[in-house]
Scaffold this motif. Structure first.
Motif, PDB file in Angstrom:
ATOM      1  N   SER A 131     -10.842  13.664  45.970  1.00 50.62           N
ATOM      2  CA  SER A 131     -11.050  13.338  47.384  1.00 50.62           C
ATOM      3  C   SER A 131     -10.771  11.869  47.691  1.00 50.62           C
ATOM      4  O   SER A 131     -10.653  11.499  48.867  1.00 50.62           O
ATOM      5  N   VAL A 132     -10.630  11.043  46.653  1.00 51.58           N
ATOM      6  CA  VAL A 132     -10.238   9.649  46.906  1.00 51.58           C
ATOM      7  C   VAL A 132      -8.883   9.593  47.607  1.00 51.58           C
ATOM      8  O   VAL A 132      -8.621   8.658  48.386  1.00 51.58           O
ATOM      9  N   ILE A 133      -8.037  10.610  47.395  1.00 50.41           N
ATOM     10  CA  ILE A 133      -6.732  10.635  48.059  1.00 50.41           C
ATOM     11  C   ILE A 133      -6.898  10.826  49.563  1.00 50.41           C
ATOM     12  O   ILE A 133      -6.162  10.244  50.368  1.00 50.41           O
ATOM     13  N   SER A 134      -7.864  11.641  49.959  1.00 54.92           N
ATOM     14  CA  SER A 134      -8.114  11.808  51.398  1.00 54.92           C
ATOM     15  C   SER A 134      -8.553  10.492  52.020  1.00 54.92           C
ATOM     16  O   SER A 134      -8.147  10.151  53.137  1.00 54.92           O
ATOM     17  N   LEU A 135      -9.391   9.749  51.300  1.00 56.16           N
ATOM     18  CA  LEU A 135      -9.829   8.446  51.808  1.00 56.16           C
ATOM     19  C   LEU A 135      -8.643   7.509  51.914  1.00 56.16           C
ATOM     20  O   LEU A 135      -8.520   6.749  52.884  1.00 56.16           O
ATOM     21  N   TRP A 136      -7.769   7.545  50.940  1.00 54.03           N
ATOM     22  CA  TRP A 136      -6.563   6.716  50.968  1.00 54.03           C
ATOM     23  C   TRP A 136      -5.665   7.113  52.144  1.00 54.03           C
ATOM     24  O   TRP A 136      -5.073   6.253  52.804  1.00 54.03           O
ATOM     25  N   THR A 137      -5.612   8.412  52.442  1.00 63.18           N
ATOM     26  CA  THR A 137      -4.777   8.906  53.536  1.00 63.18           C
ATOM     27  C   THR A 137      -5.197   8.317  54.882  1.00 63.18           C
ATOM     28  O   THR A 137      -4.355   8.068  55.752  1.00 63.18           O
ATOM     29  N   VAL A 138      -6.501   8.060  55.059  1.00 58.64           N
ATOM     30  CA  VAL A 138      -7.004   7.546  56.345  1.00 58.64           C
ATOM     31  C   VAL A 138      -7.227   6.033  56.303  1.00 58.64           C
ATOM     32  O   VAL A 138      -7.909   5.485  57.169  1.00 58.64           O
ATOM     33  N   ARG A 139      -6.619   5.359  55.347  1.00 59.14           N
ATOM     34  CA  ARG A 139      -6.914   3.926  55.140  1.00 59.14           C
ATOM     35  C   ARG A 139      -6.627   3.069  56.363  1.00 59.14           C
ATOM     36  O   ARG A 139      -7.326   2.085  56.602  1.00 59.14           O
ATOM     37  N   GLN A 140      -5.596   3.432  57.149  1.00 60.31           N
ATOM     38  CA  GLN A 140      -5.289   2.619  58.323  1.00 60.31           C
ATOM     39  C   GLN A 140      -6.431   2.649  59.334  1.00 60.31           C
ATOM     40  O   GLN A 140      -6.665   1.665  60.049  1.00 60.31           O
ATOM     41  N   HIS A 141      -7.151   3.740  59.387  1.00 65.38           N
ATOM     42  CA  HIS A 141      -8.303   3.824  60.288  1.00 65.38           C
ATOM     43  C   HIS A 141      -9.485   3.018  59.735  1.00 65.38           C
ATOM     44  O   HIS A 141     -10.276   2.472  60.506  1.00 65.38           O
ATOM     45  N   LEU A 142      -9.578   2.936  58.421  1.00 66.88           N
ATOM     46  CA  LEU A 142     -10.623   2.095  57.826  1.00 66.88           C
ATOM     47  C   LEU A 142     -10.335   0.617  58.071  1.00 66.88           C
ATOM     48  O   LEU A 142     -11.249  -0.202  58.159  1.00 66.88           O
ATOM     49  N   LEU A 143      -9.061   0.278  58.184  1.00 67.59           N
ATOM     50  CA  LEU A 143      -8.652  -1.117  58.357  1.00 67.59           C
ATOM     51  C   LEU A 143      -8.605  -1.558  59.814  1.00 67.59           C
ATOM     52  O   LEU A 143      -8.348  -2.721  60.104  1.00 67.59           O
ATOM     53  N   ALA A 144      -8.875  -0.642  60.739  1.00 63.70           N
ATOM     54  CA  ALA A 144      -8.609  -0.904  62.159  1.00 63.70           C
ATOM     55  C   ALA A 144      -9.649  -1.773  62.847  1.00 63.70           C
ATOM     56  O   ALA A 144      -9.494  -2.122  64.014  1.00 63.70           O
ATOM     57  N   GLY A 145     -10.736  -2.103  62.154  1.00 66.11           N
ATOM     58  CA  GLY A 145     -11.731  -2.988  62.743  1.00 66.11           C
ATOM     59  C   GLY A 145     -12.859  -2.297  63.473  1.00 66.11           C
ATOM     60  O   GLY A 145     -13.603  -2.939  64.217  1.00 66.11           O
ATOM     61  N   ASN A 146     -13.002  -0.993  63.258  1.00 69.03           N
ATOM     62  CA  ASN A 146     -14.082  -0.235  63.900  1.00 69.03           C
ATOM     63  C   ASN A 146     -15.259  -0.041  62.953  1.00 69.03           C
ATOM     64  O   ASN A 146     -15.090  -0.004  61.744  1.00 69.03           O
ATOM     65  N   ASP A 147     -16.447   0.118  63.537  1.00 68.99           N
ATOM     66  CA  ASP A 147     -17.542   0.722  62.791  1.00 68.99           C
ATOM     67  C   ASP A 147     -17.207   2.208  62.651  1.00 68.99           C
ATOM     68  O   ASP A 147     -16.658   2.816  63.576  1.00 68.99           O
ATOM     69  N   ILE A 148     -17.524   2.787  61.500  1.00 77.23           N
ATOM     70  CA  ILE A 148     -17.145   4.173  61.290  1.00 77.23           C
ATOM     71  C   ILE A 148     -18.311   5.005  60.770  1.00 77.23           C
ATOM     72  O   ILE A 148     -19.229   4.489  60.129  1.00 77.23           O
ATOM     73  N   LEU A 149     -18.248   6.286  61.099  1.00 75.44           N
ATOM     74  CA  LEU A 149     -19.027   7.298  60.407  1.00 75.44           C
ATOM     75  C   LEU A 149     -18.068   8.020  59.483  1.00 75.44           C
ATOM     76  O   LEU A 149     -16.994   8.464  59.916  1.00 75.44           O
ATOM     77  N   LEU A 150     -18.421   8.131  58.220  1.00 78.23           N
ATOM     78  CA  LEU A 150     -17.628   8.877  57.252  1.00 78.23           C
ATOM     79  C   LEU A 150     -18.410  10.132  56.900  1.00 78.23           C
ATOM     80  O   LEU A 150     -19.577  10.050  56.504  1.00 78.23           O
ATOM     81  N   MET A 151     -17.766  11.296  57.034  1.00 73.77           N
ATOM     82  CA  MET A 151     -18.489  12.562  56.928  1.00 73.77           C
ATOM     83  C   MET A 151     -17.735  13.577  56.086  1.00 73.77           C
ATOM     84  O   MET A 151     -16.528  13.763  56.265  1.00 73.77           O
ATOM     85  N   ASP A 152     -18.449  14.244  55.189  1.00 71.27           N
ATOM     86  CA  ASP A 152     -17.929  15.462  54.580  1.00 71.27           C
ATOM     87  C   ASP A 152     -17.936  16.556  55.638  1.00 71.27           C
ATOM     88  O   ASP A 152     -18.875  16.660  56.439  1.00 71.27           O
TER      89      ASP A 152
END
Length: 251
Positions: A85-106
């Motif tokens: 599942s680390v690949i899924s996190l890598w897939t959304v990396r641009q959203h992690l880098l976008a400067g937002n507070d995030i909720l990460l959810m299974d």
């Protein structure tokens, strides 16, 4: 605030129920897990939802369309969804880098709306959720607390580790923008190092152990929830968890 939902995997351990559709499309009282997540996230005015998809991605797209959520929800395809599942996190990396507070959810969790509320309203910018009422064993991902600091986050805790108590992770997190960016950077390092069969929790664990003072937790013990991994989980969700959720929603 942005929500990122990880929904790319194949539910092999569910047997036929995990093969015929993505787990997030399992329905309880006529509503898929995904629809329930959307309802809660709308209720708490989450600005945007991003879903990492893979296995039977088109069926998730169809559900998004059927729920009229296309203008609010986007998907990112993970072609390597059979890996960690680390690949899924890598897939959304641009959203992690976008400067937002995030909720990460299974995606595969049936839960009470108040669990999402805890993350949205917490004053802890980087927050785990833990439930002290869990069955010991190798399956639950454990969150260990000592002196009110998180000291471990893993299924298997080292025998010599001392801690005051442990709880099971719900699989939902809140991260401020700075930690979200660190998460993206570390995830990219995992992929570069060939660690693409690791669960995404290992990346979070790295950040936690590096800077434990940056993280906290909300104790949601007593609120109904269940991660659905095995056939018996479907029955428990239907017969035990869902009735508790419906009682709470009708109060």
């Amino acid at each position: 605030m942005k929500a990122i939902i990880l929904a790319a995997g194949v539910g092999r351990r569910l047997g036929k129920d995990g093969q015929i559709q993505p787990k997030c499309l399992l329905k309880f009282n006529g509503k898929s897990l995904l629809e329930r997540h959307f309802n809660y996230l709308r209720h708490y005015q989450i600005d945007e939802v991003v879903i990492a998809v893979g296995y039977q991605a088109q069926r998730i797209q169809d559900e998004i369309k059927a729920l009229g959520a296309e203008n609010w929800v986007s998907t990112i395809y993970n072609p390597d969804y059979t890996k960690g599942s680390v690949i899924s996190l890598w897939t959304v990396r641009q959203h992690l880098l976008a400067g937002n507070d995030i909720l990460l959810m299974d995606a595969d969790v049936l839960c009470d709306r108040c669990i999402i509320e805890r993350l949205v309203k917490t004053n802890i910018p980087n927050s785990f959720l833990l439930d002290r009422d869990f069955e010991p064993g190798d399956e639950p991902v454990k969150v260990c607390v000592r002196d009110n600091y998180l000291v471990e986050f893993r299924k298997q805790v080292a025998p010599g580790l001392t801690y005051d108590f442990a709880g099971e992770s719900v699989g939902f997190f809140r991260f401020g923008s700075a930690v979200a960016q660190r998460l993206a950077t570390r995830t990219e390092q995992y992929v570069a190092d060939g660690l693409d069969n690791e669960p995404y929790e290992e990346v979070i664990r790295d950040l936690l152990l590096e800077t434990p003072e940056a993280f906290g937790y909300e104790d949601i013990t007593g609120l109904p929830w269940l991660e659905i991994d095995f056939p018996q989980d479907i029955q428990r969700a239907q017969n035990e968890i869902l009735p508790q959720i419906e009682v709470a929603e009708n109060v």
